[in-house]
Write a protein that holds these residues in place. Structure first.
Motif, mmCIF file in Angstrom:
data_model
loop_
_atom_site.group_PDB
_atom_site.id
_atom_site.type_symbol
_atom_site.label_atom_id
_atom_site.label_comp_id
_atom_site.label_asym_id
_atom_site.label_seq_id
_atom_site.Cartn_x
_atom_site.Cartn_y
_atom_site.Cartn_z
ATOM 1 N N PRO A 212 37.894 41.520 38.997
ATOM 2 C CA PRO A 212 38.362 42.140 37.758
ATOM 3 C C PRO A 212 37.521 43.316 37.249
ATOM 4 O O PRO A 212 37.866 43.919 36.235
ATOM 5 N N GLU A 213 36.447 43.668 37.936
ATOM 6 C CA GLU A 213 35.639 44.819 37.516
ATOM 7 C C GLU A 213 36.457 46.097 37.693
ATOM 8 O O GLU A 213 36.942 46.392 38.783
ATOM 9 N N ILE A 214 36.622 46.845 36.603
ATOM 10 C CA ILE A 214 37.405 48.080 36.646
ATOM 11 C C ILE A 214 36.678 49.188 35.901
ATOM 12 O O ILE A 214 35.766 48.935 35.114
ATOM 13 N N GLU A 215 37.107 50.410 36.171
ATOM 14 C CA GLU A 215 36.662 51.546 35.383
ATOM 15 C C GLU A 215 37.872 52.455 35.199
ATOM 16 O O GLU A 215 38.648 52.683 36.136
ATOM 17 N N ILE A 216 38.045 52.935 33.966
ATOM 18 C CA ILE A 216 39.157 53.810 33.615
ATOM 19 C C ILE A 216 38.553 55.146 33.207
ATOM 20 O O ILE A 216 37.577 55.187 32.457
ATOM 21 N N SER A 217 39.145 56.229 33.695
ATOM 22 C CA SER A 217 38.639 57.550 33.370
ATOM 23 C C SER A 217 39.804 58.512 33.173
ATOM 24 O O SER A 217 40.854 58.370 33.811
ATOM 25 N N VAL A 218 39.615 59.471 32.283
ATOM 26 C CA VAL A 218 40.615 60.515 32.052
ATOM 27 C C VAL A 218 39.915 61.727 31.454
ATOM 28 O O VAL A 218 38.893 61.595 30.773
ATOM 29 N N SER A 219 40.466 62.892 31.719
ATOM 30 C CA SER A 219 39.942 64.131 31.173
ATOM 31 C C SER A 219 41.009 64.775 30.295
ATOM 32 O O SER A 219 42.194 64.688 30.582
ATOM 33 N N SER A 220 40.564 65.437 29.244
ATOM 34 C CA SER A 220 41.479 66.174 28.370
ATOM 35 C C SER A 220 41.654 67.587 28.911
ATOM 36 O O SER A 220 40.860 68.040 29.743
ATOM 37 N N TRP B 37 35.938 64.178 28.498
ATOM 38 C CA TRP B 37 36.387 63.052 29.311
ATOM 39 C C TRP B 37 35.838 61.750 28.788
ATOM 40 O O TRP B 37 34.887 61.709 28.027
ATOM 41 N N ILE B 38 36.493 60.686 29.232
ATOM 42 C CA ILE B 38 36.098 59.340 28.834
ATOM 43 C C ILE B 38 35.999 58.486 30.088
ATOM 44 O O ILE B 38 36.735 58.687 31.059
ATOM 45 N N ARG B 39 35.072 57.552 30.029
ATOM 46 C CA ARG B 39 34.942 56.566 31.106
ATOM 47 C C ARG B 39 34.749 55.215 30.438
ATOM 48 O O ARG B 39 33.869 55.050 29.598
ATOM 49 N N LEU B 40 35.587 54.257 30.794
ATOM 50 C CA LEU B 40 35.524 52.900 30.243
ATOM 51 C C LEU B 40 35.256 51.920 31.375
ATOM 52 O O LEU B 40 36.068 51.794 32.287
ATOM 53 N N HIS B 41 34.132 51.263 31.316
ATOM 54 C CA HIS B 41 33.818 50.254 32.314
ATOM 55 C C HIS B 41 34.004 48.882 31.673
ATOM 56 O O HIS B 41 33.699 48.682 30.507
ATOM 57 N N GLY B 42 34.536 47.954 32.429
ATOM 58 C CA GLY B 42 34.715 46.601 31.897
ATOM 59 C C GLY B 42 35.438 45.713 32.888
ATOM 60 O O GLY B 42 35.373 45.932 34.099
ATOM 61 N N LYS B 43 36.144 44.737 32.342
ATOM 62 C CA LYS B 43 36.883 43.783 33.164
ATOM 63 C C LYS B 43 38.341 43.779 32.776
ATOM 64 O O LYS B 43 38.684 43.927 31.606
ATOM 65 N N ALA B 44 39.199 43.583 33.762
ATOM 66 C CA ALA B 44 40.630 43.408 33.534
ATOM 67 C C ALA B 44 40.871 41.937 33.233
ATOM 68 O O ALA B 44 40.469 41.074 34.013
ATOM 69 N N VAL B 45 41.522 41.677 32.112
ATOM 70 C CA VAL B 45 41.845 40.306 31.727
ATOM 71 C C VAL B 45 43.357 40.218 31.583
ATOM 72 O O VAL B 45 43.944 40.876 30.716
ATOM 73 N N PHE B 46 44.000 39.437 32.442
ATOM 74 C CA PHE B 46 45.447 39.261 32.374
ATOM 75 C C PHE B 46 45.769 38.163 31.373
ATOM 76 O O PHE B 46 45.073 37.159 31.289
ATOM 77 N N GLU B 47 46.834 38.395 30.609
ATOM 78 C CA GLU B 47 47.230 37.440 29.586
ATOM 79 C C GLU B 47 48.753 37.443 29.486
ATOM 80 O O GLU B 47 49.366 38.508 29.491
ATOM 81 N N ASN B 48 49.340 36.280 29.391
ATOM 82 C CA ASN B 48 50.787 36.184 29.222
ATOM 83 C C ASN B 48 51.083 36.377 27.732
ATOM 84 O O ASN B 48 51.160 35.426 26.973
ATOM 85 N N ASN B 49 51.237 37.631 27.317
ATOM 86 C CA ASN B 49 51.360 37.993 25.914
ATOM 87 C C ASN B 49 52.654 38.788 25.732
ATOM 88 O O ASN B 49 52.728 39.955 26.107
ATOM 89 N N MET B 50 53.675 38.151 25.169
ATOM 90 C CA MET B 50 54.978 38.798 25.024
ATOM 91 C C MET B 50 54.902 40.023 24.119
ATOM 92 O O MET B 50 55.553 41.027 24.381
ATOM 93 N N ALA B 51 54.120 39.973 23.051
ATOM 94 C CA ALA B 51 53.996 41.135 22.158
ATOM 95 C C ALA B 51 53.404 42.331 22.911
ATOM 96 O O ALA B 51 53.842 43.468 22.719
ATOM 97 N N ALA B 52 52.442 42.079 23.776
ATOM 98 C CA ALA B 52 51.854 43.165 24.572
ATOM 99 C C ALA B 52 52.870 43.696 25.580
ATOM 100 O O ALA B 52 52.950 44.908 25.818
ATOM 101 N N LYS B 53 53.677 42.806 26.177
ATOM 102 C CA LYS B 53 54.729 43.260 27.094
ATOM 103 C C LYS B 53 55.732 44.136 26.359
ATOM 104 O O LYS B 53 56.171 45.164 26.874
#
Length: 121
Positions: free
Chosen positions: A58-66, A71-87
């Motif tokens: 689940p270790e991930i990093e997200i990056s994007v440039s304007s 630019w931004i870089r977000l390091h963390g973990k992916a957490v899956f959740e069965n969340n209907m509101a998020a869907k």
């Protein structure tokens, strides 16, 4: 958190880096769905390799440039959740909506970024 949400919303296509099940780095375009309950939400289809890769590591990093080269870089973990509101939030995105017909779709999985570190430059 507000600054991160604004930056991701203004720059809708981010890049998600994962460690593949083959042990090699993988980087894919991804899209921020929104913030809910203090979490940054994303979605993906559970038949895709990226889903399987994140389940295994689940270790991930997200990056994007304007357009102005901030630019931004977000390091963390992916957490899956069965969340209907998020869907439902994901499907409200016009790009996701074109690919899906209803929020209770069985193959769609939502995940949030469990913050580790955020850097905006």
């Amino acid at each position: 958190m507000k600054k991160v949400i604004e930056f991701l919303s203004e720059n809708p296509v981010q890049y998600l880096a994962t460690v593949g099940r083959d042990g090699k780095a993988k980087c894919r375009p991804f899209m921020f769905a929104g913030e809910m309950d203090g979490k940054l939400w994303f979605c993906t289809n559970n038949t895709k390799d990226v889903y399987k890769d994140m389940l295994e590591n689940p270790e991930i990093e997200i990056s994007v440039s304007s357009p102005s080269y901030a630019w931004i870089r977000l390091h963390g973990k992916a957490v899956f959740e069965n969340n209907m509101a998020a869907k439902e939030m994901c499907i409200a995105n016009p790009i996701v909506f074109r690919q899906r017909l209803e929020a209770d779709f069985g193959q769609e999985s939502v995940l949030y970024h469990k913050r580790g570190k955020a850097l905006i430059i």
